[in-house]
Design a protein around this motif. Structure first.
Motif, mmCIF file in Angstrom:
data_model
loop_
_atom_site.group_PDB
_atom_site.id
_atom_site.type_symbol
_atom_site.label_atom_id
_atom_site.label_comp_id
_atom_site.label_asym_id
_atom_site.label_seq_id
_atom_site.Cartn_x
_atom_site.Cartn_y
_atom_site.Cartn_z
ATOM 1 N N GLY A 17 0.787 -1.226 0.000
ATOM 2 C CA GLY A 17 0.000 0.000 0.000
ATOM 3 C C GLY A 17 0.819 1.275 0.000
ATOM 4 O O GLY A 17 0.264 2.346 -0.081
ATOM 5 N N THR A 18 2.142 1.199 0.089
ATOM 6 C CA THR A 18 2.927 2.426 0.063
ATOM 7 C C THR A 18 3.173 2.820 -1.380
ATOM 8 O O THR A 18 3.135 2.012 -2.289
ATOM 9 C CB THR A 18 4.283 2.249 0.781
ATOM 10 N N THR A 19 3.435 4.080 -1.600
ATOM 11 C CA THR A 19 3.670 4.570 -2.956
ATOM 12 C C THR A 19 4.922 5.418 -2.998
ATOM 13 O O THR A 19 5.405 5.907 -1.976
ATOM 14 C CB THR A 19 2.490 5.441 -3.440
ATOM 15 N N LEU A 20 5.423 5.598 -4.201
ATOM 16 C CA LEU A 20 6.561 6.480 -4.377
ATOM 17 C C LEU A 20 6.141 7.938 -4.221
ATOM 18 O O LEU A 20 6.891 8.752 -3.716
ATOM 19 C CB LEU A 20 7.171 6.262 -5.763
ATOM 20 N N ALA A 21 4.928 8.268 -4.635
ATOM 21 C CA ALA A 21 4.457 9.652 -4.550
ATOM 22 C C ALA A 21 4.297 10.065 -3.097
ATOM 23 O O ALA A 21 3.782 9.328 -2.279
ATOM 24 C CB ALA A 21 3.123 9.783 -5.268
ATOM 25 N N PHE A 142 9.945 -0.812 -3.076
ATOM 26 C CA PHE A 142 8.983 -0.973 -1.985
ATOM 27 C C PHE A 142 9.440 -0.127 -0.802
ATOM 28 O O PHE A 142 10.551 -0.298 -0.308
ATOM 29 C CB PHE A 142 8.912 -2.442 -1.547
ATOM 30 N N ARG A 143 8.578 0.772 -0.360
ATOM 31 C CA ARG A 143 8.878 1.608 0.813
ATOM 32 C C ARG A 143 8.223 0.997 2.035
ATOM 33 O O ARG A 143 7.119 0.479 1.955
ATOM 34 C CB ARG A 143 8.349 3.018 0.617
ATOM 35 N N PHE A 144 8.910 1.081 3.175
ATOM 36 C CA PHE A 144 8.335 0.604 4.430
ATOM 37 C C PHE A 144 8.981 1.354 5.586
ATOM 38 O O PHE A 144 9.995 2.022 5.424
ATOM 39 C CB PHE A 144 8.498 -0.914 4.573
ATOM 40 N N LEU A 145 8.345 1.270 6.741
ATOM 41 C CA LEU A 145 8.803 1.955 7.960
ATOM 42 C C LEU A 145 9.044 3.439 7.714
ATOM 43 O O LEU A 145 10.106 3.978 8.005
ATOM 44 C CB LEU A 145 10.063 1.293 8.511
ATOM 45 N N ASN A 146 8.039 4.105 7.133
ATOM 46 C CA ASN A 146 8.169 5.541 6.877
ATOM 47 C C ASN A 146 8.187 6.303 8.183
ATOM 48 O O ASN A 146 7.309 6.159 9.011
ATOM 49 C CB ASN A 146 7.010 6.042 6.007
ATOM 50 N N GLY A 147 9.200 7.129 8.349
ATOM 51 C CA GLY A 147 9.329 7.946 9.542
ATOM 52 C C GLY A 147 9.272 9.416 9.202
ATOM 53 O O GLY A 147 9.091 9.803 8.045
#
Length: 189
Positions: A17-21, A142-147
């Motif tokens: 569910g994460t996006t580059l935008a 794939f992006r994860f653990l957005n801080g």
């Protein structure tokens, strides 16, 4: 191999569910990435710094500057590199990654620098010369653990590589095209 598959599965689930935008206030233009599979399996140490271009467009891009170190190794996992003898290299890398939709992208990398062969299979000699190794990949970020200040990512990629210059040492085969796979992990800040 089982551990790598499990890690990839965890990264995929964590990034669902994460996006580059990102919103304009959350753009993280700088990044640092490393290839743990190359280091762990092939003793090929590859990392680079990246910078995001055109972050507010629907198709941003990244440029990268990095380093590739491959010490001499007779490990059975390096047999593909050692077809001419025991191969080693110290190279700089220039990269361009073009995004098309979310994290879907293509990437072109030019590695250039000093390549060396010891115990040449043809004459037993040692050789050293300037080398070029060009790679083209397709993959997904794939992006994860957005801080608040940094976020982590993983990039599985598949593609091809080739050596456009003739080898400067005796060889038993043509360079040809190599099929490649890679996993990069990194942070954006």
């Amino acid at each position: 191999m089982q551990r790598i598959r499990f890690t990839l599965l965890i990264l995929l689930v964590a990034s669902w569910g994460t996006t580059l935008a990102q919103s304009e206030n959350e753009v993280r233009r700088w990044g640092v990435e490393f290839s743990p599979v190359g280091a762990g399996v092939f003793q090929l140490f590859q990392g680079k710094a990246t910078y995001l271009l055109w972050p507010n467009k629907s198709t941003p891009a990244e440029v990268g500057l990095g380093l590739l170190l491959q010490p001499q190794s007779t490990s059975s996992t390096n047999e593909g590199f050692n077809s001419d003898g025991t191969y080693s290299a110290v190279m700089a890398s220039l990269a361009y990654r073009q995004y098309y939709w979310r994290g879907l992208h293509t990437e072109s990398v030019v590695n250039f620098g000093q390549g060396s062969v010891a115990d040449n299979v043809v004459d037993g000699g040692e050789y050293s010369a300037f080398q070029l190794f060009v790679q083209h990949f397709a993959g997904y970020k794939f992006r994860f653990l957005n801080g608040a200040k940094i976020n982590f990512y993983a990039i599985p990629q598949f593609g091809i590589g080739y050596v456009p210059l003739d080898k400067e040492w005796p060889t038993t085969e043509d360079s040809g095209v190599f099929f490649l796979g890679d996993l990069k992990v990194g942070i954006n800040f």
